[in-house]
Write a protein that holds these residues in place. Structure first.
Motif, PDB file in Angstrom:
ATOM      1  N   GLY A 210       0.763  -1.241   0.000  1.00 47.43           N
ATOM      2  CA  GLY A 210       0.000   0.000   0.000  1.00 47.43           C
ATOM      3  C   GLY A 210       0.789   1.283   0.000  1.00 47.43           C
ATOM      4  N   ALA A 211       2.095   1.210  -0.185  1.00 46.84           N
ATOM      5  CA  ALA A 211       2.897   2.439  -0.233  1.00 46.84           C
ATOM      6  C   ALA A 211       2.548   3.229  -1.489  1.00 46.84           C
ATOM      7  CB  ALA A 211       4.385   2.098  -0.224  1.00 46.84           C
ATOM      8  N   THR A 212       2.457   4.543  -1.353  1.00 47.78           N
ATOM      9  CA  THR A 212       2.152   5.396  -2.506  1.00 47.78           C
ATOM     10  C   THR A 212       3.361   5.454  -3.434  1.00 47.78           C
ATOM     11  OG1 THR A 212       2.924   7.422  -1.419  1.00 47.78           O
ATOM     12  CG2 THR A 212       0.617   6.809  -1.096  1.00 47.78           C
ATOM     13  N   ASP A 213       3.101   5.860  -4.680  1.00 45.52           N
ATOM     14  CA  ASP A 213       4.187   5.941  -5.666  1.00 45.52           C
ATOM     15  C   ASP A 213       5.282   6.898  -5.200  1.00 45.52           C
ATOM     16  OD1 ASP A 213       2.872   4.159  -7.197  1.00 45.52           O
ATOM     17  OD2 ASP A 213       2.234   5.571  -8.753  1.00 45.52           O
ATOM     18  N   TRP A 214       4.890   8.052  -4.669  1.00 47.04           N
ATOM     19  CA  TRP A 214       5.894   9.043  -4.265  1.00 47.04           C
ATOM     20  C   TRP A 214       6.647   8.601  -3.008  1.00 47.04           C
ATOM     21  CZ3 TRP A 214       8.375  12.515  -6.797  1.00 47.04           C
ATOM     22  CH2 TRP A 214       7.807  13.086  -7.939  1.00 47.04           C
ATOM     23  N   PHE A 215       6.013   7.834  -2.154  1.00 46.29           N
ATOM     24  CA  PHE A 215       6.720   7.304  -0.969  1.00 46.29           C
ATOM     25  C   PHE A 215       7.822   6.342  -1.427  1.00 46.29           C
ATOM     26  CE2 PHE A 215       7.484   4.485   2.613  1.00 46.29           C
ATOM     27  CZ  PHE A 215       7.505   5.369   3.684  1.00 46.29           C
ATOM     28  N   ILE A 216       7.535   5.549  -2.447  1.00 49.81           N
ATOM     29  CA  ILE A 216       8.537   4.633  -2.989  1.00 49.81           C
ATOM     30  C   ILE A 216       9.598   5.398  -3.783  1.00 49.81           C
ATOM     31  CG2 ILE A 216       8.882   2.682  -4.557  1.00 49.81           C
ATOM     32  CD1 ILE A 216       5.983   1.872  -3.975  1.00 49.81           C
ATOM     33  N   ARG A 217       9.138   6.438  -4.493  1.00 53.30           N
ATOM     34  CA  ARG A 217      10.002   7.142  -5.434  1.00 53.30           C
ATOM     35  C   ARG A 217      11.060   8.010  -4.755  1.00 53.30           C
ATOM     36  NH1 ARG A 217       6.089   9.474  -8.691  1.00 53.30           N
ATOM     37  NH2 ARG A 217       6.159   7.752 -10.195  1.00 53.30           N
ATOM     38  N   TRP A 218      10.711   8.661  -3.624  1.00 56.67           N
ATOM     39  CA  TRP A 218      11.615   9.652  -3.026  1.00 56.67           C
ATOM     40  C   TRP A 218      13.001   9.102  -2.674  1.00 56.67           C
ATOM     41  CZ3 TRP A 218      12.252  14.474  -3.384  1.00 56.67           C
ATOM     42  CH2 TRP A 218      11.177  15.343  -3.558  1.00 56.67           C
ATOM     43  N   PRO A 219      13.135   7.949  -2.021  1.00 60.07           N
ATOM     44  CA  PRO A 219      14.487   7.439  -1.723  1.00 60.07           C
ATOM     45  C   PRO A 219      15.329   7.238  -2.981  1.00 60.07           C
ATOM     46  CG  PRO A 219      12.870   6.273  -0.400  1.00 60.07           C
ATOM     47  CD  PRO A 219      12.112   7.077  -1.394  1.00 60.07           C
ATOM     48  N   PHE A 220      14.681   6.760  -4.065  1.00 58.09           N
ATOM     49  CA  PHE A 220      15.410   6.552  -5.310  1.00 58.09           C
ATOM     50  C   PHE A 220      15.822   7.889  -5.939  1.00 58.09           C
ATOM     51  CE2 PHE A 220      13.192   2.506  -4.896  1.00 58.09           C
ATOM     52  CZ  PHE A 220      14.180   1.605  -5.258  1.00 58.09           C
ATOM     53  N   LEU A 221      14.914   8.866  -5.859  1.00 52.28           N
ATOM     54  CA  LEU A 221      15.246  10.187  -6.398  1.00 52.28           C
ATOM     55  C   LEU A 221      16.418  10.792  -5.640  1.00 52.28           C
ATOM     56  CD1 LEU A 221      11.719  11.815  -7.005  1.00 52.28           C
ATOM     57  CD2 LEU A 221      13.297  10.897  -8.698  1.00 52.28           C
ATOM     58  N   LEU A 222      16.370  10.706  -4.312  1.00 57.33           N
ATOM     59  CA  LEU A 222      17.475  11.235  -3.500  1.00 57.33           C
ATOM     60  C   LEU A 222      18.776  10.488  -3.778  1.00 57.33           C
ATOM     61  CD1 LEU A 222      15.665  11.763  -0.058  1.00 57.33           C
ATOM     62  CD2 LEU A 222      16.398  13.526  -1.679  1.00 57.33           C
TER      63      LEU A 222
END
Length: 295
Positions: A210-222
């Motif tokens: 149930g994690a949102t796309d942006w919750f998953i995306r932020w660590p990778f973006l950083l």
């Protein structure tokens, strides 16, 4: 976004870089090499553009006066030249100065002028510098109509070839920089894609719970931004060292070349590379994640 969430993203970024040490090193190296090539071509383009500006600034109109022009007539022509639109500088050249210039050009062959005796075949003249090379064609006929002016020349064929060359250099430089930037983005995106692929199961599991796309995306973006930033730091270090060393060598042998000084040029290029590395790292991560977030 709460402070605890931000702290979690930062910790995950740090853990991921440490856990995937080899892939992180590969990503930083790829970014560094790609931005090194991009930065060097950017410096070449900026120096080429500066050279084109220098050559254009050397274009001037040579105004040759009639032999019977009196001193007051020469003064009058000079004043009229200075009042013409676009004229930034008028340099008078006397008959004696013109002869001395010619002797300097002859060098060891100066004895060829001995046959002239005391005669001076050179006329009084003016070198007229304008604010824009494009103005040369329009202002030359006007100068030729001034009283006691024998002729006004500016080397039309040379100027036209020069304009064509500078246009090619500038257009070609812009196209090459854009191509290299796109190639850099492609290479870095594919390198970061390998990092994401190695953690694809983690992404899928987070998606299922149930994690949102942006919750998953932020660590990778950083992570992508961090890898891009450090790659840009490496590239900037090598570019600063290489450019400074090359500049010293070129000045020692070809001092007449109008190359841009290291300061503030390298400072601007460094800022550009840091921004480009960080931005491309983030964009590469974003693009690479899209496939796995569709699950």
């Amino acid at each position: 976004m709460s402070f605890s969430t931000k702290e979690y993203f930062i910790k995950e970024t740090y853990k991921s870089i440490r856990r995937n040490g080899f892939m992180s090193f590969a990503s930083i190296s790829t970014v560094a090499v790609s931005l090194l090539v991009l930065g060097m071509f950017l410096l070449i383009f900026l120096n080429t553009n500066n050279l084109a500006k220098y050559l254009e600034s050397q274009v001037q109109v040579s105004v040759y006066m009639q032999d019977d022009a009196a001193a007051d007539e020469l003064t009058s022509v000079r004043e009229q030249l200075q009042k013409m639109p676009g004229v930034v500088k008028v340099t008078p050249i006397s008959k004696e100065q013109a002869l001395e210039r010619f002797k300097e050009r002859l060098g060891d062959q100066e004895q060829l002028l001995n046959s002239l005796g005391k005669d001076n075949p050179f006329p009084n003249s003016f070198d007229v510098q304008v604010d824009s090379p494009e103005r040369i064609k329009t202002i030359t006929p006007l100068i030729g109509q001034l009283p006691k002016v024998e002729t006004a020349k500016f080397g039309q064929e040379v100027v036209e070839h020069l304009f064509q060359l500078t246009r090619i250099l500038r257009f070609g430089g812009v196209v090459l920089i854009i191509f290299l930037a796109m190639a850099t983005l492609f290479i870095i995106s594919n390198t970061i894609r390998l990092t994401v692929f190695a953690r694809r199961k983690e992404v899928v599991i987070m998606k299922y719970v149930g994690a949102t796309d942006w919750f998953i995306r932020w660590p990778f973006l950083l992570e992508g931004m961090t890898l891009g930033f450090f790659g840009a730091v490496l590239a900037s270090f090598f570019i600063n060292s290489i450019y400074s060393a090359l500049l010293d060598r070129i000045h020692a042998t070809l001092a007449f070349l109008p190359l841009l000084p290291p300061s503030p040029l390298l400072g601007y290029v460094t800022l550009f590379l840091l921004a480009a590395g960080t931005g491309i790292g983030a964009l590469g991560s974003y693009i690479s994640l899209r496939k796995f977030l569709r699950v």
